[in-house]
Write a protein that holds these residues in place. Structure first.
Motif, PDB file in Angstrom:
ATOM      1  N   ALA A   1       2.296   9.039   8.350  1.00  0.00           N
ATOM      2  CA  ALA A   1       2.443  10.274   7.589  1.00  0.00           C
ATOM      3  C   ALA A   1       2.153  11.491   8.465  1.00  0.00           C
ATOM      4  CB  ALA A   1       1.510  10.256   6.384  1.00  0.00           C
TER       5      ALA A   1
ATOM      6  N   VAL B   1       3.629  -0.553   4.144  1.00  0.00           N
ATOM      7  CA  VAL B   1       2.708  -1.505   4.764  1.00  0.00           C
ATOM      8  C   VAL B   1       2.349  -2.565   3.725  1.00  0.00           C
ATOM      9  CG1 VAL B   1       0.417  -1.830   5.783  1.00  0.00           C
ATOM     10  CG2 VAL B   1       1.793   0.170   6.392  1.00  0.00           C
TER      11      VAL B   1
ATOM     12  N   LYS C   1      -2.670   2.773   8.820  1.00  0.00           N
ATOM     13  CA  LYS C   1      -1.325   2.690   9.407  1.00  0.00           C
ATOM     14  C   LYS C   1      -0.382   3.671   8.705  1.00  0.00           C
ATOM     15  CE  LYS C   1      -1.809  -2.176  10.727  1.00  0.00           C
ATOM     16  NZ  LYS C   1      -1.407  -3.575  10.433  1.00  0.00           N
ATOM     17  N   LEU C   2      -0.494   3.745   7.380  1.00  0.00           N
ATOM     18  CA  LEU C   2       0.337   4.701   6.645  1.00  0.00           C
ATOM     19  C   LEU C   2      -0.056   6.136   6.974  1.00  0.00           C
ATOM     20  CD1 LEU C   2       0.644   3.099   3.087  1.00  0.00           C
ATOM     21  CD2 LEU C   2       2.468   3.427   4.754  1.00  0.00           C
ATOM     22  N   ARG C   3      -1.348   6.383   7.093  1.00  0.00           N
ATOM     23  CA  ARG C   3      -1.802   7.750   7.405  1.00  0.00           C
ATOM     24  C   ARG C   3      -1.346   8.204   8.782  1.00  0.00           C
ATOM     25  NH1 ARG C   3      -7.260   5.832   4.638  1.00  0.00           N
ATOM     26  NH2 ARG C   3      -6.822   6.564   2.516  1.00  0.00           N
TER      27      ARG C   3
ATOM     28  N   HIS D   1      -4.100   7.397  -3.051  1.00  0.00           N
ATOM     29  CA  HIS D   1      -3.673   6.183  -2.353  1.00  0.00           C
ATOM     30  C   HIS D   1      -4.025   4.997  -3.238  1.00  0.00           C
ATOM     31  CE1 HIS D   1      -7.938   6.432  -1.029  1.00  0.00           C
ATOM     32  NE2 HIS D   1      -7.870   5.109  -0.964  1.00  0.00           N
TER      33      HIS D   1
ATOM     34  N   GLY E   1       5.225   4.557   1.366  1.00  0.00           N
ATOM     35  CA  GLY E   1       4.684   3.210   1.494  1.00  0.00           C
ATOM     36  C   GLY E   1       5.399   2.427   2.582  1.00  0.00           C
TER      37      GLY E   1
ATOM     38  N   GLU F   1      -2.975  14.170   1.703  1.00  0.00           N
ATOM     39  CA  GLU F   1      -3.046  12.976   0.860  1.00  0.00           C
ATOM     40  C   GLU F   1      -3.785  13.291  -0.434  1.00  0.00           C
ATOM     41  OE1 GLU F   1      -5.412   8.747   0.897  1.00  0.00           O
ATOM     42  OE2 GLU F   1      -4.522   9.401   2.797  1.00  0.00           O
TER      43      GLU F   1
ATOM     44  N   TYR G   1       9.487   2.156   6.356  1.00  0.00           N
ATOM     45  CA  TYR G   1       8.715   2.766   5.282  1.00  0.00           C
ATOM     46  C   TYR G   1       9.576   3.004   4.045  1.00  0.00           C
ATOM     47  CZ  TYR G   1       5.559   3.473   9.158  1.00  0.00           C
ATOM     48  OH  TYR G   1       4.743   3.250  10.243  1.00  0.00           O
TER      49      TYR G   1
ATOM     50  N   TYR H   1      -4.180   1.261   5.013  1.00  0.00           N
ATOM     51  CA  TYR H   1      -3.996   2.676   4.693  1.00  0.00           C
ATOM     52  C   TYR H   1      -3.934   3.520   5.952  1.00  0.00           C
ATOM     53  CZ  TYR H   1      -4.986   1.582  -0.198  1.00  0.00           C
ATOM     54  OH  TYR H   1      -4.936   1.074  -1.475  1.00  0.00           O
TER      55      TYR H   1
ATOM     56  N   TYR I   1       0.837  -1.200   0.000  1.00  0.00           N
ATOM     57  CA  TYR I   1       0.000   0.000   0.000  1.00  0.00           C
ATOM     58  C   TYR I   1       0.874   1.252   0.000  1.00  0.00           C
ATOM     59  CZ  TYR I   1      -3.431  -3.501   1.309  1.00  0.00           C
ATOM     60  OH  TYR I   1      -4.236  -4.618   1.318  1.00  0.00           O
ATOM     61  N   VAL I   2       0.376   2.316  -0.637  1.00  0.00           N
ATOM     62  CA  VAL I   2       1.155   3.549  -0.760  1.00  0.00           C
ATOM     63  C   VAL I   2       0.233   4.762  -0.738  1.00  0.00           C
ATOM     64  CG1 VAL I   2       1.151   3.484  -3.293  1.00  0.00           C
ATOM     65  CG2 VAL I   2       2.981   4.684  -2.097  1.00  0.00           C
TER      66      VAL I   2
END
Length: 479
Positions: free
Chosen positions: A291, A271, A286-288, A303, A269, A300, A257, A284, A235-236
């Protein structure tokens, strides 16, 4: 959930096959591997036809992070230990040559595709011994690399290994002019291969050479690629008002990351999980959360996610599909490094068809299968597969439709059978049988993308059971 590459890039629509045809080379799959192979063979004067089940670059190619690098995480020390320095050098040479070949094609065809030379880094947060061993390995192989103690990231690293003179680009801007010169049939799905025939629902194609570049091979036998690979989903996020990191970064620790810039955006990215293991969602998120921590003022803009075939020894399978099919070739198992691996595939397979000598094909040959060197990975794949075959036959506590909220999906037992249920935001219920149409594993719900994903081999379906990506070419059975 569309990637940044799709924005303002429209490929010319092509007609579907509607008759029997003949050609010298038929390529199945119009992603980057298929298009590059077609381009090289076409430039050599061969009569090439490409067929695509949907539309040009509608699969994994549009969801890459588009890093063109010979740095494939930590691999060269492992290659030297398991295959010897000679074959490790083949791998390095092939991927370094792939970067050079991109530069040559872009220059020759005068393609504007945001191509930029960038250094590539793999960093560690704690132990540096693995990076030091990798550095010593790549020096033996002649790769221009450097060990660093600091990098331009918002996290504190112990060390980083830099590969110099790598590259990044916009893959769809690159492939659009490449595709214009090729004969392509869209919405044409290959169902089978028999001798020199590719059989589709729309007609048969007779060819001297058949190339399978469908990401995951759709023929189970011969070849048995379903026993030699699994798929992982990554995921990115594309962030505005974030940092220009000045290169391409990945971490070799769990929970690290990846970073790289494109125009005014940071692609962030890191995850990922095996396909079929995201029932709770939150990838997503977790990435947010990360970030927000590292770039609190970022916004963002995009995604998306991608799926990658992972081989037992982390080396792609490129070459003859099987000894029983001497006129059929395959390119698969790119292990999250699809840009260089696609170019390597195109070089190797076009050389094989043209009868040219190639001095780096041996390390990628699908004929290799040293199970002892990859037993740990093979055992893990077997456990996952067996578990999900068994899952179709065991009983689970009875659940009711009322337990599934609007906008969510899950598996219930109904009249003695497992049923996949999705309730849309209006409360409409969509139901499917959970037996994967590929080889019968039980599919699992992917809460982030509202899809049914197979944990055994990575086939994916939308919430109505329509197939999204292979190895399956069929839909789930609906109730």
């Amino acid at each position: 959930m569309e990637s940044v590459w799709i924005n303002n890039i429209n490929f010319r629509r092509r007609e579907s096959l509607n008759k029997n045809i003949e050609c010298d080379v038929i390529i199945i799959g119009a992603g980057i591997a298929g298009l590059l192979t077609g381009y090289m063979l076409n430039k050599s004067g061969r009569d090439v036809v490409i067929i695509e089940a949907r539309s040009i670059c509608s699969g994994i190619t549009k969801n890459t992070t588009a890093k063109i690098t010979s740095q494939h995480d930590i691999i060269y020390n492992k290659l030297i230990k398991e295959f010897g320095e000679g074959k490790a050098r083949q791998y390095a040479k092939a991927n370094e040559l792939a970067i050079q070949r991109y530069r040559e094609i872009i220059d020759e065809e005068k393609i504007e595709c945001n191509f930029e030379g960038k250094d590539a880094y793999v960093y560690t947060l704690n132990k540096i011994e693995e990076l030091e061993d990798e550095y010593e390995a790549v020096k033996k192989l002649g790769i221009d690399a450097e060990m660093l103690s600091e990098v331009n990231l918002p996290i504190e690293v112990k060390a980083a290994l830099k590969f110099k003179d790598q590259a990044q680009f916009n893959p769809l801007k690159f492939l659009k002019p490449i595709s214009e010169k090729l004969t392509i049939y869209e919405n044409t799905t290959a169902k089978d291969i028999k001798d020199n025939l590719v059989i589709t629902e729309n007609g048969e194609i007779k060819a001297n050479h058949i190339v399978v570049t469908t990401h995951y091979p759709f023929l189970n036998t011969p070849g048995y690629y379903f026993m030699r690979m699994h798929q992982e989903r990554s995921y990115v996020l594309a962030l505005e008002n974030a940092q220009d990191v000045g290169g391409m970064y990945i971490g070799n620790n769990q929970g690290t990351y990846s970073f790289r810039n494109y125009e005014n955006l940071l692609l962030f990215g890191g995850v990922s999980q095996r396909a079929g293991e995201n029932e709770e969602g939150l990838a997503y998120e977790k990435l947010r959360e990360a970030a927000k921590k590292y770039y609190p003022n970022s916004v963002e803009r995009y995604h998306w996610s991608a799926q990658d075939c992972i081989t037992l020894d982390n080396i792609p399978y490129i070459g003859h599909y099987s000894s029983k099919m001497p006129n059929v070739y395959v390119a698969t198992g790119f292990n999250k490094w699809g840009m260089t691996s696609s170019m390597v595939s195109a070089m190797i397979i076009s050389d094989m068809i043209l009868g040219n000598k190639n001095d780096f094909s041996e390390i990628f040959s699908p004929k290799r299968f040293d199970l002892s060197a990859s037993m740990k990975n093979a055992a893990n794949d077997i456990v996952k597969t067996v578990k999900n075959f068994i899952a179709q036959r065991i009983n689970i506590p009875e659940e009711h439709l009322g337990n599934i909220e609007n906008g969510h999906g899950g598996i219930i037992e109904y009249k003695g059978e497992k049923v996949g249920v999705y309730k849309d935001n209006d409360g409409k219920v969509h139901t499917v049988y959970t037996k994967c149409a590929h080889l019968g594993c039980e599919v699992h719900w992917n809460a982030d993308e509202l899809t049914w994903d197979c944990p055994c081999h990575g086939s994916r379906y939308d919430y109505e059971g329509k197939w999204i990506e292979g190895p399956t070419t069929k839909c789930l059975n609906k109730m």
